[in-house]
Design an enzyme around this catalytic site. Structure first.
Site, mmCIF file in Angstrom:
data_model
loop_
_atom_site.group_PDB
_atom_site.id
_atom_site.type_symbol
_atom_site.label_atom_id
_atom_site.label_comp_id
_atom_site.label_asym_id
_atom_site.label_seq_id
_atom_site.Cartn_x
_atom_site.Cartn_y
_atom_site.Cartn_z
ATOM 1 N N HIS A 1 -3.663 -4.935 0.242
ATOM 2 C CA HIS A 1 -3.098 -5.499 1.479
ATOM 3 C C HIS A 1 -3.193 -7.025 1.458
ATOM 4 O O HIS A 1 -4.180 -7.581 1.969
ATOM 5 C CB HIS A 1 -3.868 -4.976 2.700
ATOM 6 C CG HIS A 1 -3.633 -3.539 2.988
ATOM 7 N ND1 HIS A 1 -2.648 -3.106 3.835
ATOM 8 C CD2 HIS A 1 -4.238 -2.418 2.521
ATOM 9 C CE1 HIS A 1 -2.662 -1.785 3.896
ATOM 10 N NE2 HIS A 1 -3.618 -1.349 3.101
ATOM 11 N N GLU B 1 -1.808 -9.098 3.279
ATOM 12 C CA GLU B 1 -1.747 -9.684 4.628
ATOM 13 C C GLU B 1 -3.122 -10.038 5.180
ATOM 14 O O GLU B 1 -3.247 -10.917 6.024
ATOM 15 C CB GLU B 1 -0.993 -8.761 5.590
ATOM 16 C CG GLU B 1 -1.714 -7.476 6.018
ATOM 17 C CD GLU B 1 -1.502 -6.302 5.067
ATOM 18 O OE1 GLU B 1 -1.192 -6.546 3.882
ATOM 19 O OE2 GLU B 1 -1.665 -5.142 5.518
ATOM 20 N N CYS C 1 0.825 -1.217 0.000
ATOM 21 C CA CYS C 1 0.000 0.000 0.000
ATOM 22 C C CYS C 1 0.860 1.267 0.000
ATOM 23 O O CYS C 1 1.397 1.614 -1.036
ATOM 24 C CB CYS C 1 -1.000 -0.027 1.134
ATOM 25 S SG CYS C 1 -2.451 0.935 0.714
HETATM 26 N N1 GLN Z 1 -1.910 6.802 2.400
HETATM 27 C C1 GLN Z 1 -2.004 6.037 1.208
HETATM 28 C C2 GLN Z 1 -3.334 6.220 0.502
HETATM 29 O O1 GLN Z 1 -4.269 6.697 1.079
HETATM 30 C C3 GLN Z 1 -1.737 4.561 1.490
HETATM 31 C C4 GLN Z 1 -2.767 3.932 2.365
HETATM 32 C C5 GLN Z 1 -2.286 2.662 3.029
HETATM 33 O O2 GLN Z 1 -1.105 2.363 3.070
HETATM 34 N N2 GLN Z 1 -3.190 1.908 3.606
HETATM 35 O O3 GLN Z 1 -3.480 5.889 -0.640
#
Ligand code: GLN
Length: 533
Positions: free
Chosen positions: A501, A503, A376
């Site tokens: 994600h 995970e 992410c």
């Molecule tokens: N801050 C980034 C976004 O909003 C990544 C979000 C995250 O890592 N969950 O796209």
């Protein structure tokens, strides 16, 4: 249909979630369909707005609901995929009741906690259990008995106990058995919390006593006498070396047989799946060290799913994964860094704090050919780092962190409009298409996959061609090719990052493909460094 309710006393953080999840696993291995429900008595509708510093990880379900990390334990232990209805909060119950009241559904009655709120709570639990065809519905009541917030939930459970048949309802109470300075096990806190439970009209069938050491026979007898439960229903839950051990500890204590007897379960033979899994965990022949470079490092629970996903991938590769937690901000005062690990992982996150340090870690992994997994924000920072160092756009950045000449990470145009109005997060399962002949494809072995998301920003489409030309390949995309989901560097031994994600989907019997590839590469890297291959 049967209900097992898990409550907690004395203090929070006693591992009620792990207790409930472990009971769930024991029953799954007996062949039952176990449906978990987590009650969070807070007023928030969900955990989406909660700060990881305070609450630990925000876990995301496939339907995009943001929940407490206990739901993650349920998915992993029980081996199931849940949705938002498995998480009941005060906020959700009250909104539903208020909505009904506004529609006139209460026909002019005075709307009250008893019966309207309690009826809604019972209906919610029964509806979920029935719609999922539960043999056993496992309900965990968050918080501690005696909290003002949990009162309506405990009252609903008291009513349910009266309405259900004796063999269809079981209450497990988790408490603390502390040691005094002389090492003696003290039962007073347990007695008090059971008394509290009783004053609410509830009586525990099973007491799980958390203690540093196993409960002594005399302690069990005392709890049994003062709390009015048979001594075989007092279960000793000493601190486990690993949470995956807990179902086995419970079985050794005879909890499986006790539950089966009380609920009059027909089949009680376990298939032994969990035992084999845990045995595999203890028999790992290799060891690798992974550095997780993040922001909430001091709060161990904030990356719990990442830790579990690494552990699971390790078990499937006969390796024990040791994690070293590195605070990325610590890097920022240096011009050069060194990370001693077999693999480097940069997890997700929000906000600018620590991002420059995370990019230093990414650069270190990229330049030194060290296995790397970005998740992410870790994916987005990999793009920024590459744009800065390889494309030479030294001020490339994400618009999340302010205006920049090269916004390689940005909101898509239609999002900008929505964002002005308050912002939206892209959440939950989204279909991703993988490119053939890539690392991503070789890991998943199929073209279409579903993974869970929680982000707002995207790779700016204007930079994709330039990045790919310079050697950063986007091997997975979604939304008809408009959004980039996976990146990899083919010239590197393992450099992979995902906008989603992975995970959140890793489970003991189905490890996450990116984590599998990453851990495998870390094992190979370690062997190579040690001259073993
Ligand atoms: N801050 C980034 C976004 O909003 C990544 C979000 C995250 O890592 N969950 O796209």
């Amino acid at each position: 249909m049967k209900f097992i309710v898990v409550t907690g006393g004395v203090m929070s953080g006693l591992g009620k979630g792990i207790t409930a999840a472990s009971i769930g696993r024991i029953l799954v291995d007996m062949g039952y369909n176990v449906v978990p429900i987590k009650i969070d008595p807070y007023i928030n509708i969900d955990a989406g707005t909660m700060n990881p510093f305070q609450h630990g990880e925000v876990y995301v379900l496939k339907d995009g609901t943001e929940v407490d990390l206990d739901l993650g334990h349920y998915e992993r232990f029980i081996g199931t995929e849940l949705t938002g209805e498995h998480n009941i909060t005060t906020g959700k119950i009250y909104s539903r009741v208020i909505e009904k009241e506004r529609k006139g559904e209460y026909l002019g009655q005075t709307v009250q906690i008893i019966p309207h709120i309690t009826d809604e709570i019972k209906r919610w639990m029964r509806d979920v259990a029935e719609s999922k065809n539960a043999d056993i519905c496992l309900v965990e009541v968050g918080g501690t008995v005696g909290d003002i917030e949990s009162m309506p939930f405990l009252e609903a459970i008291r009513q349910m106990h009266n309405e259900e048949r004796e063999e269809d309802f079981l209450l497990v109470h988790v408490t603390l058995v502390p040691l005094d300075s002389g090492g003696e096990q003290k039962t007073k806190p347990t007695q008090h919390s059971v008394k509290e439970l009783r004053s609410l009209g509830l009586h525990p069938d099973v007491i799980v006593g958390r203690c540093k050491r196993e409960l002594e026979e005399s302690t069990k007898k005392k709890i049994s006498l003062f709390c009015d439960v048979p001594s075989e229903a007092v279960i000793s839950a000493k601190d486990a070396d690993d949470i995956y051990e807990v179902p086995l500890i419970f079985k050794k204590e005879g909890l499986d047989r006790y539950i089966a007897g009380k609920l009059r379960l027909g089949k009680i033979e376990s298939n032994g799946a969990w035992e084999s899994f845990v045995e595999k965990m203890w028999n790992a022949s290799e060891e690798v060290t992974i550095a997780v470079v993040g922001k909430y490092i001091d709060v161990r629970d904030s990356y719990i799913s990442i830790r579990e996903a690494l552990k699971i991938a390790g078990i499937h590769n006969s390796a024990k994964v040791s994690v070293i937690w590195v605070d990325s901000e610590d890097f920022e005062e240096f011009s050069e860094i060194e990370i001693e690990a077999d693999g480097i992982l940069v997890p997700g996150g929000f906000g600018q704090r620590g991002v420059e340090g995370k990019m230093m870690a990414i650069r270190y992994a990229r330049e030194n050919n060290i296995p790397f997994l970005g998740i992410c924000l870790g994916f987005q920072l990999s793009v920024i780092e590459f744009a800065r160092d390889v494309l030479g756009y030294s001020n490339a950045n994400s618009t999340e962190f302010g205006e920049t000449e090269h916004p390689v990470i940005d909101l898509l145009p239609e999002q900008k409009e929505i964002d002005r109005l308050g912002g939206t997060m892209r959440l939950g399962d989204i279909e991703i298409t993988l490119k053939k002949n890539t690392i991503a494809y070789s890991l998943y072995q199929k073209e279409k996959i579903f993974e869970r998301h929680r982000h707002r920003f995207e790779v700016n489409p204007e930079y994709i061609a330039k990045l790919e030309k310079a050697g950063l390949i986007f091997s997975g995309h979604s939304d008809g090719g408009r959004r980039m989901e996976i990146l990899e560097i083919p010239s590197h031994r393992f450099f992979l990052a995902t906008q989603f994600h992975p995970e959140f989907k890793a489970k003991p019997f189905s490890p996450s493909p990116p984590f599998m590839g990453f851990v495998r590469s870390a094992i190979e890297f370690r062997r190579e460094v040690n001259g073993e291959s």
